[in-house]
Each structure stands twice: as C-alpha cells, then as structure tokens.
Design a protein around this motif. Structure first.
Motif, PDB file in Angstrom:
ATOM      1  N   ALA A   3       0.936  -1.211   0.051  1.00 21.85           N
ATOM      2  CA  ALA A   3       0.049  -0.042   0.045  1.00 21.85           C
ATOM      3  C   ALA A   3       0.946   1.237  -0.114  1.00 21.85           C
ATOM      4  CB  ALA A   3      -0.898  -0.259   1.203  1.00 21.85           C
ATOM      5  N   GLY A   4       0.626   2.097  -0.876  1.00 22.67           N
ATOM      6  CA  GLY A   4       1.033   3.525  -0.761  1.00 22.67           C
ATOM      7  C   GLY A   4       2.603   3.592  -1.679  1.00 22.67           C
ATOM      8  N   SER A   5       2.858   2.418  -2.340  1.00 24.70           N
ATOM      9  CA  SER A   5       3.841   2.459  -3.142  1.00 24.70           C
ATOM     10  C   SER A   5       3.734   2.296  -4.643  1.00 24.70           C
ATOM     11  CB  SER A   5       4.960   1.307  -2.698  1.00 24.70           C
ATOM     12  OG  SER A   5       5.140   1.434  -1.428  1.00 24.70           O
ATOM     13  N   ILE A   6       4.434   2.717  -5.395  1.00 26.80           N
ATOM     14  CA  ILE A   6       4.368   2.852  -6.995  1.00 26.80           C
ATOM     15  C   ILE A   6       5.350   2.021  -7.745  1.00 26.80           C
ATOM     16  CG2 ILE A   6       3.906   4.135  -9.091  1.00 26.80           C
ATOM     17  CD1 ILE A   6       2.776   6.209  -7.181  1.00 26.80           C
ATOM     18  N   ILE A  13      -3.705   2.156  -7.834  1.00 32.28           N
ATOM     19  CA  ILE A  13      -5.189   2.760  -7.572  1.00 32.28           C
ATOM     20  C   ILE A  13      -4.743   3.842  -6.543  1.00 32.28           C
ATOM     21  CG2 ILE A  13      -7.490   2.405  -6.847  1.00 32.28           C
ATOM     22  CD1 ILE A  13      -6.796   0.968  -9.360  1.00 32.28           C
ATOM     23  N   PHE A  14      -5.303   5.027  -6.833  1.00 29.71           N
ATOM     24  CA  PHE A  14      -5.298   6.169  -5.814  1.00 29.71           C
ATOM     25  C   PHE A  14      -7.015   6.513  -5.297  1.00 29.71           C
ATOM     26  CE2 PHE A  14      -1.519   6.789  -8.293  1.00 29.71           C
ATOM     27  CZ  PHE A  14      -0.686   7.001  -7.162  1.00 29.71           C
ATOM     28  N   ILE A  15      -7.128   6.395  -4.137  1.00 27.35           N
ATOM     29  CA  ILE A  15      -8.435   7.026  -3.626  1.00 27.35           C
ATOM     30  C   ILE A  15      -8.311   8.170  -2.733  1.00 27.35           C
ATOM     31  CG2 ILE A  15     -10.507   6.479  -2.485  1.00 27.35           C
ATOM     32  CD1 ILE A  15     -10.153   3.653  -3.236  1.00 27.35           C
ATOM     33  N   LYS A  16      -8.844   9.224  -3.368  1.00 19.77           N
ATOM     34  CA  LYS A  16      -8.672  10.792  -2.688  1.00 19.77           C
ATOM     35  C   LYS A  16      -9.696  11.293  -2.191  1.00 19.77           C
ATOM     36  CE  LYS A  16      -6.663  15.298  -3.441  1.00 19.77           C
ATOM     37  NZ  LYS A  16      -5.824  16.186  -4.206  1.00 19.77           N
ATOM     38  N   TYR A  27     -14.464   7.248   4.872  1.00 16.78           N
ATOM     39  CA  TYR A  27     -14.318   5.721   5.383  1.00 16.78           C
ATOM     40  C   TYR A  27     -14.076   5.212   4.277  1.00 16.78           C
ATOM     41  CZ  TYR A  27     -14.911   1.032   6.694  1.00 16.78           C
ATOM     42  OH  TYR A  27     -14.570  -0.457   6.859  1.00 16.78           O
ATOM     43  N   ILE A  28     -13.003   4.451   3.953  1.00 17.76           N
ATOM     44  CA  ILE A  28     -12.954   3.426   2.654  1.00 17.76           C
ATOM     45  C   ILE A  28     -12.397   2.263   3.184  1.00 17.76           C
ATOM     46  CG2 ILE A  28     -10.583   4.680   2.276  1.00 17.76           C
ATOM     47  CD1 ILE A  28     -13.145   4.205  -0.730  1.00 17.76           C
ATOM     48  N   ASN A  29     -12.980   0.990   2.362  1.00 15.56           N
ATOM     49  CA  ASN A  29     -12.438  -0.395   2.745  1.00 15.56           C
ATOM     50  C   ASN A  29     -12.456  -1.098   1.220  1.00 15.56           C
ATOM     51  OD1 ASN A  29     -12.077  -2.855   3.432  1.00 15.56           O
ATOM     52  ND2 ASN A  29     -13.345  -2.844   4.962  1.00 15.56           N
ATOM     53  N   THR A  47      -4.896  10.688   0.742  1.00  9.98           N
ATOM     54  CA  THR A  47      -5.001   9.681  -0.382  1.00  9.98           C
ATOM     55  C   THR A  47      -4.712   8.492   0.174  1.00  9.98           C
ATOM     56  OG1 THR A  47      -4.903  11.481  -2.107  1.00  9.98           O
ATOM     57  CG2 THR A  47      -4.443   9.305  -2.647  1.00  9.98           C
ATOM     58  N   ILE A  48      -5.220   7.430  -0.215  1.00 10.79           N
ATOM     59  CA  ILE A  48      -4.513   5.932  -0.370  1.00 10.79           C
ATOM     60  C   ILE A  48      -4.309   5.491  -1.508  1.00 10.79           C
ATOM     61  CG2 ILE A  48      -5.850   5.398   2.096  1.00 10.79           C
ATOM     62  CD1 ILE A  48      -7.627   3.564   0.344  1.00 10.79           C
TER      63      ILE A  48
END
Length: 125
Positions: A3-6, A13-16, A27-29, A47-48
């Motif tokens: 998670a969090g690495s490219i 996938i980014f969620i902002k 809240y995001i799952n 962002t995650i």
C-alpha cells in the motif's frame, strides 16, 4: 502488494478524499479476492494508494465501500473488463476522486500527461 508504493509495470489505484468539509472523515475499505487493502479513514486531501499486476487470467477486481456521513457507495475501483476496462493495465493508474457530488475515476498515465482521461462518474447511493 504494498500500500502506498508505486512500482514500474504495475497498475496503481489512488483514492482521494476531495470533500470540501472535514466534518466527517471519509471511510474506505477496499479488497480483491486475494488482497485486503484494509479500512482507512481519510481527512480532506488525504489519499490511499496500492499497486498490483493484473493476474494471469485478466480477472483482477478490486471493490470498495466508501462512506462519508450518510453518503454511501459500493464500487469497483478496478476491474479488467468493466468500469475501468483496459484503462491502465501494467502502464498507468486510476485515481478515484470522492467528493460531495459523487465519485470520479480518472486514468492517469505519466506518458500522456496532462491529458488525463475521466473514465466514469458515479453518484452516491
């Protein structure tokens, strides 16, 4: 998957959280059949992200549940044949922007910037 690495050659996938009010955390799952990205609470502007390779059968699917106050939505953050069909397999990323008036998926590819392409827009349930 980290998670969090490219990583080069992977889809990211980014969620902002792009809401204008910080009254509620977003809240995001998100998860796939094999990987659970976990539960996250994002403040405005946070962002995650996670990266992955498409599986050998081209059936990779990441689905998410998002909630901000009483706004809720189940959505597919990535699917090889669907909402984000063939957008970025092994060459780019999808950024989901969640805001008051809905959710937008944008393909971002460093090779074609600044011509990012909106893939879809969804309304809250």
């Amino acid at each position: 998957m980290v998670a969090g690495s490219i990583f080069s050659g992977k889809t990211t996938i980014f969620i902002k959280n792009h809401f204008h009010s910080n009254a509620n955390s977003l809240y995001i799952n998100c998860r796939s059949k094999d990987d659970d990205i976990g539960e996250h609470w994002l403040d405005v502007g946070q962002t995650i992200a996670w990266s992955f390779h498409e599986n050998a059968w081209s059936t990779t699917l990441f689905h998410c549940y998002a909630q901000w106050g009483n706004q809720k939505k189940y959505f597919n953050a990535y699917e090889y044949e669907g909402t984000t069909k063939n957008c970025c397999v092994d060459k780019g990323s999808v950024t989901w922007v969640l805001e008051e008036n809905g959710l937008r998926a944008i393909e971002t590819n460093p090779e074609i910037k600044p011509q990012d392409k909106e893939l879809t827009k969804l309304n809250w349930d």
